[in-house]
Design a protein around this motif. Structure first.
Motif, PDB file in Angstrom:
ATOM      1  N   SER A  36      11.497  10.876 -66.579  1.00 53.27           N
ATOM      2  CA  SER A  36      12.672  10.320 -67.227  1.00 53.27           C
ATOM      3  C   SER A  36      13.756   9.967 -66.219  1.00 53.27           C
ATOM      4  CB  SER A  36      13.213  11.311 -68.260  1.00 53.27           C
ATOM      5  OG  SER A  36      14.429  10.855 -68.817  1.00 53.27           O
ATOM      6  N   ALA A  37      13.946  10.848 -65.214  1.00 48.57           N
ATOM      7  CA  ALA A  37      15.001  10.597 -64.224  1.00 48.57           C
ATOM      8  C   ALA A  37      14.656   9.429 -63.315  1.00 48.57           C
ATOM      9  CB  ALA A  37      15.242  11.860 -63.403  1.00 48.57           C
ATOM     10  N   LEU A  38      13.386   9.307 -62.889  1.00 52.51           N
ATOM     11  CA  LEU A  38      12.990   8.263 -61.948  1.00 52.51           C
ATOM     12  C   LEU A  38      12.815   6.902 -62.616  1.00 52.51           C
ATOM     13  CD1 LEU A  38      10.467  10.300 -59.774  1.00 52.51           C
ATOM     14  CD2 LEU A  38      12.868   9.775 -59.292  1.00 52.51           C
ATOM     15  N   SER A  39      12.808   6.877 -63.917  1.00 51.94           N
ATOM     16  CA  SER A  39      12.744   5.585 -64.615  1.00 51.94           C
ATOM     17  C   SER A  39      14.076   5.210 -65.258  1.00 51.94           C
ATOM     18  CB  SER A  39      11.652   5.629 -65.697  1.00 51.94           C
ATOM     19  OG  SER A  39      11.951   6.629 -66.654  1.00 51.94           O
ATOM     20  N   SER A  40      15.079   5.992 -65.009  1.00 51.10           N
ATOM     21  CA  SER A  40      16.383   5.732 -65.630  1.00 51.10           C
ATOM     22  C   SER A  40      17.159   4.682 -64.845  1.00 51.10           C
ATOM     23  CB  SER A  40      17.190   7.040 -65.703  1.00 51.10           C
ATOM     24  OG  SER A  40      17.471   7.512 -64.393  1.00 51.10           O
ATOM     25  N   ARG A  41      18.200   4.160 -65.484  1.00 53.10           N
ATOM     26  CA  ARG A  41      19.065   3.174 -64.845  1.00 53.10           C
ATOM     27  C   ARG A  41      19.839   3.789 -63.680  1.00 53.10           C
ATOM     28  NH1 ARG A  41      24.313   1.705 -65.617  1.00 53.10           N
ATOM     29  NH2 ARG A  41      24.502   3.230 -67.299  1.00 53.10           N
ATOM     30  N   TYR A  42      20.033   5.077 -63.758  1.00 56.76           N
ATOM     31  CA  TYR A  42      20.780   5.766 -62.698  1.00 56.76           C
ATOM     32  C   TYR A  42      19.996   5.755 -61.393  1.00 56.76           C
ATOM     33  CZ  TYR A  42      24.304   9.077 -61.088  1.00 56.76           C
ATOM     34  OH  TYR A  42      25.339   9.658 -60.414  1.00 56.76           O
ATOM     35  N   TRP A  43      18.683   5.963 -61.465  1.00 61.28           N
ATOM     36  CA  TRP A  43      17.862   5.956 -60.250  1.00 61.28           C
ATOM     37  C   TRP A  43      17.659   4.533 -59.734  1.00 61.28           C
ATOM     38  CZ3 TRP A  43      16.194   8.513 -56.301  1.00 61.28           C
ATOM     39  CH2 TRP A  43      15.035   8.149 -55.627  1.00 61.28           C
ATOM     40  N   LYS A  44      17.687   3.537 -60.643  1.00 59.86           N
ATOM     41  CA  LYS A  44      17.507   2.140 -60.217  1.00 59.86           C
ATOM     42  C   LYS A  44      18.708   1.605 -59.472  1.00 59.86           C
ATOM     43  CE  LYS A  44      14.268   0.991 -63.923  1.00 59.86           C
ATOM     44  NZ  LYS A  44      14.013   0.154 -65.116  1.00 59.86           N
ATOM     45  N   LYS A  45      19.810   2.341 -59.521  1.00 57.13           N
ATOM     46  CA  LYS A  45      20.968   1.922 -58.730  1.00 57.13           C
ATOM     47  C   LYS A  45      20.693   1.996 -57.237  1.00 57.13           C
ATOM     48  CE  LYS A  45      24.524   3.230 -62.103  1.00 57.13           C
ATOM     49  NZ  LYS A  45      25.707   4.098 -62.353  1.00 57.13           N
ATOM     50  N   LEU A  46      19.652   2.765 -56.871  1.00 58.49           N
ATOM     51  CA  LEU A  46      19.299   2.895 -55.452  1.00 58.49           C
ATOM     52  C   LEU A  46      18.159   1.958 -55.079  1.00 58.49           C
ATOM     53  CD1 LEU A  46      19.478   6.769 -54.931  1.00 58.49           C
ATOM     54  CD2 LEU A  46      21.227   5.046 -54.467  1.00 58.49           C
ATOM     55  N   ALA A  47      17.972   0.842 -55.803  1.00 61.30           N
ATOM     56  CA  ALA A  47      16.978  -0.152 -55.405  1.00 61.30           C
ATOM     57  C   ALA A  47      17.352  -0.738 -54.054  1.00 61.30           C
ATOM     58  CB  ALA A  47      16.866  -1.243 -56.457  1.00 61.30           C
ATOM     59  N   TRP A  48      16.378  -1.258 -53.366  1.00 57.36           N
ATOM     60  CA  TRP A  48      16.605  -1.677 -51.964  1.00 57.36           C
ATOM     61  C   TRP A  48      17.626  -2.777 -51.876  1.00 57.36           C
ATOM     62  CZ3 TRP A  48      15.790  -6.572 -50.121  1.00 57.36           C
ATOM     63  CH2 TRP A  48      15.096  -7.437 -50.978  1.00 57.36           C
ATOM     64  N   TRP A  49      17.621  -3.696 -52.834  1.00 58.31           N
ATOM     65  CA  TRP A  49      18.546  -4.822 -52.747  1.00 58.31           C
ATOM     66  C   TRP A  49      19.969  -4.417 -53.133  1.00 58.31           C
ATOM     67  CZ3 TRP A  49      20.605  -6.262 -57.494  1.00 58.31           C
ATOM     68  CH2 TRP A  49      19.953  -5.763 -58.629  1.00 58.31           C
ATOM     69  N   LYS A  50      20.153  -3.202 -53.746  1.00 63.09           N
ATOM     70  CA  LYS A  50      21.481  -2.691 -54.025  1.00 63.09           C
ATOM     71  C   LYS A  50      21.957  -1.709 -52.966  1.00 63.09           C
ATOM     72  CE  LYS A  50      21.009  -2.985 -59.083  1.00 63.09           C
ATOM     73  NZ  LYS A  50      21.092  -2.218 -60.354  1.00 63.09           N
ATOM     74  N   LEU A  51      21.103  -1.490 -51.977  1.00 55.26           N
ATOM     75  CA  LEU A  51      21.423  -0.446 -51.000  1.00 55.26           C
ATOM     76  C   LEU A  51      22.624  -0.826 -50.147  1.00 55.26           C
ATOM     77  CD1 LEU A  51      20.351   2.295 -50.053  1.00 55.26           C
ATOM     78  CD2 LEU A  51      18.978   1.099 -48.331  1.00 55.26           C
ATOM     79  N   LEU A  52      22.869  -2.164 -49.976  1.00 56.79           N
ATOM     80  CA  LEU A  52      23.983  -2.581 -49.108  1.00 56.79           C
ATOM     81  C   LEU A  52      25.323  -2.088 -49.631  1.00 56.79           C
ATOM     82  CD1 LEU A  52      22.816  -6.249 -48.314  1.00 56.79           C
ATOM     83  CD2 LEU A  52      22.672  -4.233 -46.838  1.00 56.79           C
ATOM     84  N   TRP A  53      25.512  -2.051 -50.956  1.00 57.78           N
ATOM     85  CA  TRP A  53      26.782  -1.551 -51.488  1.00 57.78           C
ATOM     86  C   TRP A  53      26.659  -0.185 -52.191  1.00 57.78           C
ATOM     87  CZ3 TRP A  53      24.144  -5.784 -53.333  1.00 57.78           C
ATOM     88  CH2 TRP A  53      23.617  -5.685 -54.638  1.00 57.78           C
TER      89      TRP A  53
END
Length: 637
Positions: free
Chosen positions: A392-409
């Motif tokens: 549940s945690a690794l598929s949540s929107r909260y964990w997707k905030k750390l996607a590679w293309w969002k890593l810059l900010w």
């Protein structure tokens, strides 16, 4: 010489051989005792009947010293299983050369019936009714027991709060060195709860309890060598039989039961001393009165005396009282009975402890099985929670905030997001259920900590690998295929509460797995920006230095650098994220497995306590003391 004595030859033909022998013995005895009664100095059983007064420190006869010392050792080694009053009575008998033997006549109902039996057993048929007989009949007014001790009727009587001491000039007491206690059993054997309330029926009969008053007072034990239990009617005797059903067989020689029933139509020829007897007090009293009335009634006396059953009681009363070397048979029988009683009590305690061990073992097995069942339920629920919560945690929107293309900010949010996942989703409920299970185990008596010696796991290659200079964390670039250091297998095991392993493992994950991931994110962002900046600068330099390159051709270098840096950041970061998720999942599984193994180790190895029989060493010493007494008694015989 009295006229009735001179008439003996004229009635010789009318008497049986037994009656002639009795009369001749009595005539010889009376000729020795005339003209006056002299009371010899004897060592009576006690002046006061408490066990402390029996426990004197006399000079022990040399022939009895071995047995005396063995009995003293038995009293010390088997103090939990020996009756102190009886063993002190035996010690007093071994210490005296002319010890008075105690006999108790106990009535199941009224003491008056026991007094009548004692009077018939001790009365002299060749003499008139004596004063002590009349006093014995009226001695039940205050309910105190009566102690019949040999002596003249005019002896000074010292009052005793426990019993009436009645001097009795009886030839039976003098010839056999006896004293007779006449009392009641002081219990109602017809009531079923009485037997359960008593420690031992044998002690109740052979150690009567005397009280200062009929209604109150502390009972004082009065141990005896032999006891005659007298019951009036068949019901009282049957009730006593139920009460004494568990009495050991070795007590038959010291306890005689007599039932006062109507006389039998036909006389039974019985010479047995042991076993119950049927008597008739009225018939015996009539036979005695008829013989005292006239010697001519000797045949009727003999018939009535034997039909009343009193002759059998007389033989039982004097059996084993004859003096022998080195001590009386009655004292030997008392010592043998004490040792048998101690051994029987030890066997009973062995059986009780064995039953207790079986019960404790069964209870321990049931408790252990219950704990292991709850442990299996806890482990299953915990593994399910680990899987579901992390999914549940690794598929949540909260964990997707750390996607590679969002890593810059989002590079500064890596620590916060990963920490919240571990703190809120990593075995939180399992830890709470573990504390509850630990409480139930502690209530059941199991240890709360894992008692293991510290073990340091060192790889075999460590001794061969040379020591190198450590590489700085900020200059070391992890390989994309190398997992992050999230394997927190404990290398040093120290005693700790097993239910705290989850919180310890969570703290270790926060300290050891998140900082490397945060550092990797920062390096990837820095590398991406650096590579993009360098290729952009190179593209500008090419455009300026070469007039043949158009701006689009020069920008290709910058685009190539941008694509390369972003691709490297994507592959490295996604691989690191995946490895971090796999690492915390695997660490949770290992922690649960280690915790389950620790609990099983506690249940199987530590347990509540080792089951062992209580007092086994004391009973062994008591058995050895019993064997020494029997060996000394055998040597004495």
């Amino acid at each position: 010489m009295p006229l009735w004595v001179a008439s003996v030859p004229r009635v010789r033909c009318a008497l049986g051989r037994r009656t002639i022998g009795i009369l001749q013995h009595d005539l010889k005895f009376r000729s020795r005792c005339q003209p006056s009664l002299r009371i010899p100095q004897r060592s009576y059983a006690s002046t006061h009947v408490s066990p402390a007064t029996i426990n004197a420190a006399p000079r022990v006869l040399p022939q009895n010293k071995e047995l005396y010392n063995a009995l003293c050792q038995l009293e010390t080694s088997a103090e939990q299983y020996v009756n102190i009053s009886r063993i002190q009575l035996a010690l007093r008998g071994l210490a005296s050369e002319d010890f008075v033997v105690r006999v108790a006549v106990l009535a199941l109902d009224s003491q008056e019936n026991a007094q009548k039996v004692a009077r018939l057993l001790l009365a002299d048929p060749l003499g008139p009714v004596e004063k002590w007989e009349e006093e014995l009949e009226t001695a039940t007014e205050d309910g105190k027991p009566v102690l019949l001790r040999y002596g003249a009727g005019d002896d000074i009587r010292q009052p005793n709060p426990l019993y009436h001491k009645l001097p009795t000039p009886s030839r039976v007491l003098r010839a056999n060195n006896l004293e007779v206690l006449v009392s009641t059993l002081n219990i109602d054997v017809s009531k079923a709860p009485v037997k359960a309330a008593l420690d031992d029926p044998l002690d109740t009969v052979l150690v009567p309890k005397l009280q200062a008053t009929a209604s109150s007072g502390v009972p004082t034990p009065y141990p005896v060598h032999k006891t005659l239990v007298v019951g009036k009617g068949l019901e009282s005797v049957l009730a006593y039989g139920t009460f004494a059903a568990d009495m050991p067989s070795y007590a038959e020689a010291a306890i005689k039961v007599a039932a006062d029933l109507p006389p039998l139509v036909k006389e039974i020829q019985s010479h047995a001393v042991d076993g119950p007897s049927i008597i008739n007090v009225e018939l015996g009293a009539e036979a005695l009165a008829s013989f005292r009335e006239s010697i001519a009634n000797s045949v009727n006396y003999e018939r009535g005396w034997f039909r009343s059953g009193m002759q059998e009681l007389s033989r039982w009363l004097t059996a084993g009282m004859q003096p022998s070397e080195p001590t009386k048979p009655a004292v030997k029988a008392l010592v043998s009975s004490v040792t048998d009683d101690v051994e029987a009590r030890i066997l009973i305690e062995d059986a009780r402890q064995l039953q207790k061990l079986n019960d404790d073992s069964a209870a321990t097995q049931r408790t252990a099985q219950s704990v292991l069942t709850n442990l299996e339920v806890w482990a299953e629920q915990s593994h399910t929670e680990l899987r579901d919560q992390l999914d549940s945690a690794l598929s949540s929107r909260y964990w997707k905030k750390l996607a590679w293309w969002k890593l810059l900010w989002r590079v500064d949010d890596v620590t916060m997001i990963t920490s919240e996942i571990i703190e809120q989703k990593w075995l939180v409920e399992a830890e709470k259920r573990g504390v509850f299970l630990a409480g139930r185990m502690e209530q059941a008596g199991y240890a709360n900590t894992v008692d293991m010696s510290p073990v340091v796991v060192v790889p075999e290659e460590a001794a061969e690998v040379p020591v190198e200079e450590p590489v700085a964390a900020e200059t070391r670039e992890p390989s994309p295929t190398e997992p992050l250091p999230v394997n927190l297998s404990t290398e040093v095991r120290i005693p700790q509460p097993w239910h705290s392993q989850l919180s310890i493992a969570r703290a270790a994950l926060l300290q050891e797995s998140i900082p490397p991931l945060q550092a990797l994110a920062q390096r990837l962002v820095l590398q991406t920006l650096s590579t993009t900046s360098l290729t952009s600068a190179l593209s500008a330099l090419l455009y300026v230095s070469s007039s043949s390159l158009t701006i689009f051709e020069a920008s290709a270098v910058a685009a190539l650098g941008l694509v390369f840096s972003l691709r490297r950041m994507q592959t490295t970061w996604e691989k690191a994220r995946e490895m971090w998720a796999v690492g915390i999942r695997e660490e949770g599984r290992k922690t649960l497995k280690a915790t389950e193994e620790d609990v099983r180790w506690i249940v199987n190895n530590q347990g509540t306590r080792r089951l062992e029989a209580e007092g086994a060493e004391e009973r062994r010493k008591a058995r050895e003391a019993v064997e020494r007494v029997r060996e000394a008694l055998k040597n004495l015989e």
